[in-house]
Motif scaffolding. Structure first.
Motif, PDB file in Angstrom:
ATOM      1  N   ILE A 153       0.853  -1.189   0.000  1.00 29.30           N
ATOM      2  CA  ILE A 153       0.000   0.000   0.000  1.00 29.30           C
ATOM      3  C   ILE A 153       0.887   1.235   0.000  1.00 29.30           C
ATOM      4  O   ILE A 153       1.630   1.470   0.957  1.00 29.30           O
ATOM      5  CB  ILE A 153      -0.947  -0.004   1.227  1.00 29.30           C
ATOM      6  CG1 ILE A 153      -1.871  -1.224   1.143  1.00 29.30           C
ATOM      7  CG2 ILE A 153      -1.764   1.282   1.307  1.00 29.30           C
ATOM      8  CD1 ILE A 153      -2.500  -1.610   2.451  1.00 29.30           C
ATOM      9  N   ASP A 154       0.796   1.983  -1.075  1.00 33.20           N
ATOM     10  CA  ASP A 154       1.566   3.228  -1.181  1.00 33.20           C
ATOM     11  C   ASP A 154       0.757   4.324  -0.491  1.00 33.20           C
ATOM     12  O   ASP A 154      -0.333   4.671  -0.943  1.00 33.20           O
ATOM     13  CB  ASP A 154       1.795   3.549  -2.661  1.00 33.20           C
ATOM     14  CG  ASP A 154       2.641   4.814  -2.831  1.00 33.20           C
ATOM     15  OD1 ASP A 154       2.664   5.657  -1.904  1.00 33.20           O
ATOM     16  OD2 ASP A 154       3.264   4.958  -3.897  1.00 33.20           O
ATOM     17  N   CYS A 155       1.260   4.846   0.609  1.00 31.32           N
ATOM     18  CA  CYS A 155       0.475   5.814   1.395  1.00 31.32           C
ATOM     19  C   CYS A 155       0.597   7.249   0.880  1.00 31.32           C
ATOM     20  O   CYS A 155       0.026   8.176   1.493  1.00 31.32           O
ATOM     21  CB  CYS A 155       0.839   5.724   2.869  1.00 31.32           C
ATOM     22  SG  CYS A 155       0.325   4.143   3.579  1.00 31.32           S
ATOM     23  N   ALA A 156       1.307   7.444  -0.215  1.00 29.09           N
ATOM     24  CA  ALA A 156       1.337   8.727  -0.926  1.00 29.09           C
ATOM     25  C   ALA A 156       1.565   9.918   0.015  1.00 29.09           C
ATOM     26  O   ALA A 156       0.865  10.929  -0.055  1.00 29.09           O
ATOM     27  CB  ALA A 156       0.042   8.905  -1.729  1.00 29.09           C
ATOM     28  N   CYS A 157       2.536   9.761   0.884  1.00 27.67           N
ATOM     29  CA  CYS A 157       2.949  10.857   1.793  1.00 27.67           C
ATOM     30  C   CYS A 157       1.898  11.254   2.830  1.00 27.67           C
ATOM     31  O   CYS A 157       1.959  12.338   3.411  1.00 27.67           O
ATOM     32  CB  CYS A 157       3.382  12.089   0.996  1.00 27.67           C
ATOM     33  SG  CYS A 157       4.810  11.735   0.000  1.00 27.67           S
ATOM     34  N   LYS A 158       0.924  10.371   3.055  1.00 28.27           N
ATOM     35  CA  LYS A 158      -0.105  10.678   4.068  1.00 28.27           C
ATOM     36  C   LYS A 158       0.413  10.356   5.480  1.00 28.27           C
ATOM     37  O   LYS A 158       1.527   9.874   5.650  1.00 28.27           O
ATOM     38  CB  LYS A 158      -1.360   9.824   3.793  1.00 28.27           C
ATOM     39  CG  LYS A 158      -1.871   9.935   2.385  1.00 28.27           C
ATOM     40  CD  LYS A 158      -2.803  11.109   2.229  1.00 28.27           C
ATOM     41  CE  LYS A 158      -2.999  11.512   0.786  1.00 28.27           C
ATOM     42  NZ  LYS A 158      -3.468  10.421  -0.068  1.00 28.27           N
ATOM     43  N   VAL A 159      -0.469  10.560   6.447  1.00 27.41           N
ATOM     44  CA  VAL A 159      -0.105  10.338   7.852  1.00 27.41           C
ATOM     45  C   VAL A 159      -0.661   8.982   8.318  1.00 27.41           C
ATOM     46  O   VAL A 159      -1.823   8.654   8.037  1.00 27.41           O
ATOM     47  CB  VAL A 159      -0.683  11.475   8.732  1.00 27.41           C
ATOM     48  CG1 VAL A 159      -0.513  11.173  10.210  1.00 27.41           C
ATOM     49  CG2 VAL A 159      -0.015  12.809   8.384  1.00 27.41           C
ATOM     50  N   VAL A 160       0.159   8.206   8.988  1.00 25.99           N
ATOM     51  CA  VAL A 160      -0.296   6.934   9.574  1.00 25.99           C
ATOM     52  C   VAL A 160      -0.059   6.988  11.085  1.00 25.99           C
ATOM     53  O   VAL A 160       1.025   7.368  11.547  1.00 25.99           O
ATOM     54  CB  VAL A 160       0.434   5.728   8.956  1.00 25.99           C
ATOM     55  CG1 VAL A 160       0.066   4.432   9.680  1.00 25.99           C
ATOM     56  CG2 VAL A 160       0.091   5.607   7.464  1.00 25.99           C
ATOM     57  N   ILE A 161      -1.098   6.630  11.826  1.00 21.86           N
ATOM     58  CA  ILE A 161      -1.012   6.636  13.301  1.00 21.86           C
ATOM     59  C   ILE A 161      -1.465   5.267  13.820  1.00 21.86           C
ATOM     60  O   ILE A 161      -2.097   4.508  13.075  1.00 21.86           O
ATOM     61  CB  ILE A 161      -1.894   7.757  13.909  1.00 21.86           C
ATOM     62  CG1 ILE A 161      -3.391   7.459  13.684  1.00 21.86           C
ATOM     63  CG2 ILE A 161      -1.559   9.121  13.295  1.00 21.86           C
ATOM     64  CD1 ILE A 161      -4.318   8.378  14.472  1.00 21.86           C
ATOM     65  N   PRO A 162      -1.188   4.952  15.080  1.00 26.14           N
ATOM     66  CA  PRO A 162      -1.777   3.723  15.645  1.00 26.14           C
ATOM     67  C   PRO A 162      -3.302   3.893  15.645  1.00 26.14           C
ATOM     68  O   PRO A 162      -3.784   5.007  15.877  1.00 26.14           O
ATOM     69  CB  PRO A 162      -1.243   3.703  17.087  1.00 26.14           C
ATOM     70  CG  PRO A 162      -0.132   4.717  17.141  1.00 26.14           C
ATOM     71  CD  PRO A 162      -0.397   5.716  16.067  1.00 26.14           C
ATOM     72  N   GLY A 163      -4.054   2.850  15.379  1.00 28.71           N
ATOM     73  CA  GLY A 163      -5.515   2.966  15.446  1.00 28.71           C
ATOM     74  C   GLY A 163      -5.919   3.541  16.796  1.00 28.71           C
ATOM     75  O   GLY A 163      -5.300   3.239  17.821  1.00 28.71           O
ATOM     76  N   PHE A 164      -6.969   4.375  16.803  1.00 30.69           N
ATOM     77  CA  PHE A 164      -7.399   4.952  18.078  1.00 30.69           C
ATOM     78  C   PHE A 164      -7.905   3.851  19.011  1.00 30.69           C
ATOM     79  O   PHE A 164      -8.533   2.872  18.568  1.00 30.69           O
ATOM     80  CB  PHE A 164      -8.548   5.943  17.860  1.00 30.69           C
ATOM     81  CG  PHE A 164      -8.135   7.194  17.127  1.00 30.69           C
ATOM     82  CD1 PHE A 164      -7.116   8.003  17.604  1.00 30.69           C
ATOM     83  CD2 PHE A 164      -8.787   7.568  15.960  1.00 30.69           C
ATOM     84  CE1 PHE A 164      -6.744   9.165  16.932  1.00 30.69           C
ATOM     85  CE2 PHE A 164      -8.426   8.724  15.282  1.00 30.69           C
ATOM     86  CZ  PHE A 164      -7.402   9.529  15.762  1.00 30.69           C
ATOM     87  N   ALA A 167      -4.221   3.530  11.383  1.00 37.92           N
ATOM     88  CA  ALA A 167      -5.191   4.383  10.698  1.00 37.92           C
ATOM     89  C   ALA A 167      -4.429   5.318   9.764  1.00 37.92           C
ATOM     90  O   ALA A 167      -3.450   5.951  10.178  1.00 37.92           O
ATOM     91  CB  ALA A 167      -6.004   5.184  11.712  1.00 37.92           C
ATOM     92  N   VAL A 168      -4.871   5.350   8.511  1.00 40.17           N
ATOM     93  CA  VAL A 168      -4.244   6.215   7.502  1.00 40.17           C
ATOM     94  C   VAL A 168      -5.126   7.439   7.335  1.00 40.17           C
ATOM     95  O   VAL A 168      -6.325   7.310   7.048  1.00 40.17           O
ATOM     96  CB  VAL A 168      -4.113   5.480   6.147  1.00 40.17           C
ATOM     97  CG1 VAL A 168      -3.414   6.372   5.129  1.00 40.17           C
ATOM     98  CG2 VAL A 168      -3.381   4.147   6.315  1.00 40.17           C
ATOM     99  N   PHE A 169      -4.568   8.613   7.527  1.00 39.77           N
ATOM    100  CA  PHE A 169      -5.324   9.860   7.378  1.00 39.77           C
ATOM    101  C   PHE A 169      -4.861  10.615   6.146  1.00 39.77           C
ATOM    102  O   PHE A 169      -3.657  10.737   5.893  1.00 39.77           O
ATOM    103  CB  PHE A 169      -5.170  10.746   8.629  1.00 39.77           C
ATOM    104  CG  PHE A 169      -6.097  10.317   9.736  1.00 39.77           C
ATOM    105  CD1 PHE A 169      -7.352  10.891   9.875  1.00 39.77           C
ATOM    106  CD2 PHE A 169      -5.739   9.296  10.599  1.00 39.77           C
ATOM    107  CE1 PHE A 169      -8.225  10.472  10.865  1.00 39.77           C
ATOM    108  CE2 PHE A 169      -6.603   8.864  11.595  1.00 39.77           C
ATOM    109  CZ  PHE A 169      -7.856   9.449  11.730  1.00 39.77           C
TER     110      PHE A 169
END
Ligand code: NIG
Ligand code: FE
Length: 420
Positions: A70-81, A388-390
């Motif tokens: 999965i290419d996240c295209a420079c987005k933000v990834v955090i631990p799931g809430f 979680a990908v934002f």
């Protein structure tokens, strides 16, 4: 599964030797990796680091074809809430209470006039388990769509032995149908039901001698919660219920200080996992909590929805060294929201928490509040693959764009749920 090209990967890995919940300045340590990558196998996180290192790794190069990339295209990834405080087992919204409050009635007045928690009981008592399960599952899916991967779910709108067990069974069945992680809590002591008005002790006996033993025996709850406040349960009753929980091997947590201040010292011998709400608390107790792992779980959604001008004093807790978590308190009376980003936004604007502190409170400290920090709340090898990908470039935007959902994808125990 291999996620690459993550603009900001918020690992929340710990940089201090303290192995407990985050306190003070630790809340701002997000362990950000720029241009990061995460490798997950079999529902677990296997490695975390810069994308260029991942792509050079011999094992990853050899296995790349078998991996879902999965290419996240420079987005933000955090631990799931980790939403460590929710009440999802109810049937209907409380729209009359909503209107009455807008017209000026208080929470106490509405409850005294037959509204409030008691007005949700009939719906749950009459509902089948399958109806309740469907309601809970729909909520969990909505939560996941907003970035939540672990949810604590309370019973508490049945308040008879049968309907509390039915609520917990509905939670269990919903949990089986959801890829995320559900932590069930018995909240038989939510309020004294009408049938026991004036003889609350009789109801407390039912909670202690019937509900707790039955829930424990059937493995239907991990925690016992009590709403300890004026109009609900007294401190002595709360201690009695905590003692019964302990006797049956269940951990405890409590709604504390929402409407009025209750001294906390008598409860500390039960090592509560968290005290929730905490709008009213004295300085001695704040200093005491700073020495313990009991988390102060703040639920600003309830203050917002009740139209209150004051919010829990997050800065006071943080500066004193009390570990704080954030949760939605999803429920039909005081906080009908499933959105952790909304809670974070309120935490920032109303409680003056920094966006970084709000992230830590909504992830790793939520995990501590559920005693799940060994598996949840940070992106580190060995932990569960909950991400979680934002669709934002900077993590601060998660709390900034309030009222809109920018969560694009959630990974729950390694299972992908895409949203947008
Ligand atoms: O967390 N305070 C007690 N319980 C809920 C309210 C539940 C309700 O009003 O239905 C709360 O705010
Ligand atoms: Fe609550």
């Amino acid at each position: 599964m291999l996620l690459t090209n993550i603009g900001q990967l918020l690992t929340l890995r710990s940089s201090s030797p303290n192995s407990g919940p985050r306190r003070g300045v630790e809340l701002k340590e997000l362990g950000i990796i720029r241009d990061g990558a995460v490798l997950c196998i079999g529902g677990k996180i296997v490695s975390v680091g810069p994308t260029k290192d991942a792509l050079r790794d011999p094992w990853i190069r050899k296995s790349r074809k078998q991996l879902t990339e999965i290419d996240c295209a420079c987005k933000v990834v955090i631990p799931g809430f980790v939403d460590s405080h929710t009440h999802p087992v109810f049937v209907s919204p409380r729209l009359v209470d909503f209107e009455k409050r807008i017209e000026g009635a208080s929470y106490d007045e509405i409850a005294a006039a037959g509204g409030g928690i008691r007005s949700s009981l009939e719906g749950v008592r009459k509902a089948t388990k399958s109806v309740l399960k469907t309601k809970v599952l729909a909520v969990l899916q909505d939560m996941a769509a907003h970035g939540t991967t672990t949810v604590e779910a309370k019973s508490g709108y049945g308040l008879t032995l049968e309907s509390e067990l039915k609520s917990l069974e509905a939670i269990r069945e919903a949990a089986r149908a959801w890829p995320g992680t559900l932590v069930p809590t018995l909240l038989g002591a939510h309020v004294v039901p009408k049938e026991f008005e004036g003889c609350s002790q009789k109801y407390v006996e039912i909670v202690c001698k019937e509900m707790i033993p039955r829930a424990a025996r059937a493995n239907l709850a991990q925690f016992v919660d009590v709403f300890c406040d004026r109009g609900a349960f007294a401190p002595e009753e709360t201690e009695q219920i905590f003692a019964a929980a302990r006797e049956h091997g269940l951990s405890v947590r409590a709604h504390m200080g929402q409407l009025s201040e209750t001294p906390l010292a008598p409860f500390l011998r039960f090592s509560p996992a968290s005290f929730d709400h905490m709008d009213h608390v004295n300085s001695e107790d704040v200093n005491q909590l700073a020495k313990l792992d009991t988390v102060a779980t703040l639920v600003p959604g309830a203050n917002y929805f009740l139209g209150l001008k004051s919010y829990p004093d997050a800065r006071r807790f943080i500066e004193a060294g009390v570990p704080v978590a954030l949760a939605t308190d999803y429920n039909p009376g005081t906080s009908p929201t499933i959105s952790m980003p909304m809670g974070m936004s309120l935490a920032c604007t109303q409680m003056k928490m920094a966006p970084a502190e709000a992230i830590a409170a909504a992830t790793i400290n939520g995990a501590w509040a559920l005693r799940l920090a060994d598996h949840k709340g940070s992106i580190e090898p060995g932990k569960d693959a909950d991400l979680a990908v934002f669709e934002v470039e900077d993590y601060r935007e998660i709390a900034y764009w309030y009222g809109a959902n920018h969560c694009q994808m959630t990974v729950l125990n390694g299972v992908i749920a895409a949203h947008g």
